[in-house]
Design a protein around this motif. Structure first.
Motif, PDB file in Angstrom:
ATOM      1  N   GLU A 152      -2.733  -0.164  -0.686  1.00 35.01           N
ATOM      2  CA  GLU A 152      -3.148   0.474  -1.946  1.00 35.01           C
ATOM      3  C   GLU A 152      -4.672   0.486  -2.064  1.00 35.01           C
ATOM      4  N   PHE A 153      -5.300  -0.615  -1.680  1.00 35.05           N
ATOM      5  CA  PHE A 153      -6.758  -0.693  -1.731  1.00 35.05           C
ATOM      6  C   PHE A 153      -7.380   0.328  -0.790  1.00 35.05           C
ATOM      7  N   GLU A 154      -6.915   0.383   0.443  1.00 34.73           N
ATOM      8  CA  GLU A 154      -7.471   1.306   1.439  1.00 34.73           C
ATOM      9  C   GLU A 154      -7.300   2.758   1.024  1.00 34.73           C
ATOM     10  N   ALA A 155      -6.101   3.089   0.542  1.00 29.35           N
ATOM     11  CA  ALA A 155      -5.799   4.482   0.209  1.00 29.35           C
ATOM     12  C   ALA A 155      -6.692   5.008  -0.908  1.00 29.35           C
ATOM     13  N   ASN A 156      -7.068   4.140  -1.837  1.00 23.94           N
ATOM     14  CA  ASN A 156      -7.840   4.592  -2.989  1.00 23.94           C
ATOM     15  C   ASN A 156      -9.342   4.450  -2.809  1.00 23.94           C
ATOM     16  N   ALA A 157      -9.784   3.557  -1.899  1.00 23.88           N
ATOM     17  CA  ALA A 157     -11.214   3.416  -1.628  1.00 23.88           C
ATOM     18  C   ALA A 157     -11.753   4.605  -0.841  1.00 23.88           C
ATOM     19  N   ARG A 158     -10.950   5.114   0.092  1.00 26.03           N
ATOM     20  CA  ARG A 158     -11.340   6.285   0.883  1.00 26.03           C
ATOM     21  C   ARG A 158     -12.699   6.073   1.555  1.00 26.03           C
ATOM     22  N   LEU A 159     -12.840   4.933   2.184  1.00 23.54           N
ATOM     23  CA  LEU A 159     -14.093   4.573   2.842  1.00 23.54           C
ATOM     24  C   LEU A 159     -13.816   4.188   4.287  1.00 23.54           C
ATOM     25  N   GLY A 160     -14.528   4.810   5.211  1.00 24.57           N
ATOM     26  CA  GLY A 160     -14.258   4.658   6.629  1.00 24.57           C
ATOM     27  C   GLY A 160     -14.244   3.220   7.115  1.00 24.57           C
ATOM     28  N   VAL A 161     -15.226   2.428   6.693  1.00 24.58           N
ATOM     29  CA  VAL A 161     -15.305   1.056   7.170  1.00 24.58           C
ATOM     30  C   VAL A 161     -14.104   0.245   6.689  1.00 24.58           C
ATOM     31  N   ILE A 162     -13.636   0.506   5.460  1.00 24.22           N
ATOM     32  CA  ILE A 162     -12.458  -0.185   4.941  1.00 24.22           C
ATOM     33  C   ILE A 162     -11.209   0.258   5.706  1.00 24.22           C
ATOM     34  N   SER A 163     -11.107   1.539   5.974  1.00 21.83           N
ATOM     35  CA  SER A 163      -9.952   2.053   6.712  1.00 21.83           C
ATOM     36  C   SER A 163      -9.886   1.459   8.110  1.00 21.83           C
ATOM     37  N   ARG A 164     -11.035   1.267   8.743  1.00 21.30           N
ATOM     38  CA  ARG A 164     -11.034   0.669  10.088  1.00 21.30           C
ATOM     39  C   ARG A 164     -10.624  -0.797  10.034  1.00 21.30           C
ATOM     40  N   GLY A 282     -10.050  -0.207  -5.407  1.00 18.83           N
ATOM     41  CA  GLY A 282     -10.354   0.850  -4.449  1.00 18.83           C
ATOM     42  C   GLY A 282     -10.826   2.112  -5.149  1.00 18.83           C
ATOM     43  N   GLY A 283     -10.171   2.449  -6.257  1.00 18.68           N
ATOM     44  CA  GLY A 283     -10.581   3.621  -7.025  1.00 18.68           C
ATOM     45  C   GLY A 283     -11.981   3.486  -7.576  1.00 18.68           C
ATOM     46  N   ALA A 284     -12.385   2.277  -7.961  1.00 19.55           N
ATOM     47  CA  ALA A 284     -13.737   2.052  -8.470  1.00 19.55           C
ATOM     48  C   ALA A 284     -14.774   2.305  -7.375  1.00 19.55           C
ATOM     49  N   ILE A 285     -14.445   1.893  -6.135  1.00 22.26           N
ATOM     50  CA  ILE A 285     -15.347   2.165  -5.012  1.00 22.26           C
ATOM     51  C   ILE A 285     -15.510   3.665  -4.825  1.00 22.26           C
ATOM     52  N   TRP A 286     -14.396   4.391  -4.909  1.00 17.83           N
ATOM     53  CA  TRP A 286     -14.467   5.841  -4.741  1.00 17.83           C
ATOM     54  C   TRP A 286     -15.269   6.491  -5.868  1.00 17.83           C
ATOM     55  N   LEU A 288     -17.648   5.140  -7.599  1.00 19.00           N
ATOM     56  CA  LEU A 288     -19.053   4.825  -7.365  1.00 19.00           C
ATOM     57  C   LEU A 288     -19.649   5.751  -6.314  1.00 19.00           C
ATOM     58  N   ARG A 289     -18.916   6.022  -5.276  1.00 27.14           N
ATOM     59  CA  ARG A 289     -19.390   6.934  -4.229  1.00 27.14           C
ATOM     60  C   ARG A 289     -19.569   8.343  -4.782  1.00 27.14           C
ATOM     61  N   ARG A 290     -18.697   8.723  -5.721  1.00 25.89           N
ATOM     62  CA  ARG A 290     -18.848  10.035  -6.347  1.00 25.89           C
ATOM     63  C   ARG A 290     -20.111  10.112  -7.196  1.00 25.89           C
ATOM     64  N   LEU A 291     -20.478   8.985  -7.827  1.00 19.07           N
ATOM     65  CA  LEU A 291     -21.671   8.965  -8.667  1.00 19.07           C
ATOM     66  C   LEU A 291     -22.954   9.092  -7.848  1.00 19.07           C
ATOM     67  N   VAL A 292     -22.974   8.450  -6.681  1.00 23.06           N
ATOM     68  CA  VAL A 292     -24.206   8.416  -5.880  1.00 23.06           C
ATOM     69  C   VAL A 292     -24.235   9.488  -4.795  1.00 23.06           C
ATOM     70  N   GLY A 293     -23.118  10.114  -4.560  1.00 24.22           N
ATOM     71  CA  GLY A 293     -23.064  11.137  -3.511  1.00 24.22           C
ATOM     72  C   GLY A 293     -22.351  12.387  -3.986  1.00 24.22           C
ATOM     73  N   ASN A 294     -22.302  13.358  -3.155  1.00 23.64           N
ATOM     74  CA  ASN A 294     -21.675  14.643  -3.492  1.00 23.64           C
ATOM     75  C   ASN A 294     -20.219  14.631  -3.054  1.00 23.64           C
ATOM     76  N   LYS A 295     -19.406  13.808  -3.729  1.00 20.52           N
ATOM     77  CA  LYS A 295     -18.003  13.670  -3.385  1.00 20.52           C
ATOM     78  C   LYS A 295     -17.146  14.429  -4.405  1.00 20.52           C
ATOM     79  N   PRO A 296     -16.089  15.089  -3.948  1.00 19.76           N
ATOM     80  CA  PRO A 296     -15.255  15.884  -4.857  1.00 19.76           C
ATOM     81  C   PRO A 296     -14.321  15.007  -5.685  1.00 19.76           C
TER      82      PRO A 296
END
Length: 337
Positions: A152-164, A282-286, A288-296
């Motif tokens: 659940e954490f991995e699926a919602n974080a959507r971050l490569g390093v976490i997925s690895r 995980g969703g909070a990480i995602w 945050l990435r949307r706030l600092v980057g151009n994420k959909p």
């Protein structure tokens, strides 16, 4: 029982044109393999009448090749499929296999037979699913691990390093190239050994939509049956035609209900709470990435607030009496069955 015969079940809910197309795609192969039951899940939009008239006009109903049945209520995917499987063959016998096909799916030639033959060759295999692709040819992920806290954490974080780091916990992994045993697979094109339905009682009808296949495959595993993914069986799948998932502006409550029912049923309340916290983290990480980057935006509006609110309300209240497991198919007599 005919050990090699197949009863295909196509569930319709307000998609009669797609249902007819799905039946057409399956029909040539099914003429030699068994019969098809189209179940209208109380669409209340003229679907049942249209499907009945078209099946008769096209000559499909001759000899019981295709039957169009009305379930009498919209109890969701599992309830509709249970109803269709309980109908049995037109001569009153039981099939050796059930083939579940979504109304928005079209099996390629040979896809259905390949699933059946795989189960005939693998004595411990109870369920096997197809490789699905969209109308654009893009493959769909339909080979899954059971949900876990880490998954659940991995699926919602959507971050490569976490997925690895959590590669062994990824719930929806890339489509395998070879036949492989999986924890569970999608019900859009799924062959089930009839004995599995006898051993498990079929789908748990407490799930309206989502997680019902996950639950069935887990209970099948507990009964000694394995689930597989077969890339040789290929199917075109539109996806979410009846549910409208791709265009959700808000996540419906039944999704949260199904998710929580699965987690508490198989792991208990404490695990469900931890899974939700992992998903929210995980969703909070995602976010945050949307706030600092151009994420959909990849989630419906207010998804995280809705998930947190639903889980908090449900986990804190006392459990309600309800269906914890579907009724045995042989005893389905109420609700027009």
């Amino acid at each position: 029982m005919n050990s090699g015969s197949i009863l295909a079940v196509i569930l319709n809910y307000r998609t009669p044109e797609m249902t007819l197309a799905a039946c057409t795609a399956a029909l040539d192969e099914m003429r030699d393999l068994g019969e098809i039951v189209i179940v209208d899940n109380a669409s209340d939009d003229g679907s049942f009448e249209m499907l009945s008239d078209e099946a008769q006009a096209r000559g499909w109903t001759e000899g019981g090749l295709v039957r169009v049945l009305q379930s009498g209520r919209n109890g969701g995917f599992g309830a509709g499929m249970n109803f269709g499987m309980a109908a049995g063959m037109s001569d009153g016998s039981k099939p050796g296999f059930y083939y579940l096909l979504n109304s928005d799916a079209k099996p390629d030639p040979g896809a259905i037979r390949a699933l059946r033959d795989f189960l005939l060759s693998e004595r411990k295999a109870g369920l096997v699913g197809s490789a699905l692709r969209g109308p654009d040819g893009e493959p769909h992920r339909t080979a899954f691990r059971f949900p876990t806290i880490a998954g659940e954490f991995e699926a919602n974080a959507r971050l490569g390093v976490i997925s690895r780091l959590l590669a062994d916990s990824i719930i929806a992994f890339p489509p395998p190239r070879d036949p492989v045993q999986v924890d569970w697979t999608a019900g859009a094109s799924l062959m089930i050994r009839a004995k599995v339905i006898e051993d498990t009682g079929g789908f748990d009808e407490a799930f309206f939509l989502y997680y019902e296949e996950t639950d069935l495959c887990r209970r099948a595993a507990e009964a000694g049956w394995t689930t597989h993914y077969l890339p040789e069986s290929t199917v075109v799948h539109v996806g979410s035609a009846s549910t409208g998932m791709k265009t959700w502006t808000r996540t419906p409550q039944y999704f949260f209900e199904s998710r929580l029912h699965y987690l508490t049923k198989h792991h208990g309340r404490a695990y469900a709470v931890m899974s939700t916290l992992a998903a929210l983290t995980g969703g909070a990480i995602w976010r945050l990435r949307r706030l600092v980057g151009n994420k959909p935006q990849l989630d419906p509006d207010r998804h995280w607030l809705d998930l947190a609110g639903h889980s908090l309300r449900t986990v804190l209240r006392q459990p309600r009496p309800g269906l914890s497991q579907s009724r045995k198919l042989s005893s389905m007599t109420e609700d027009g069955r």
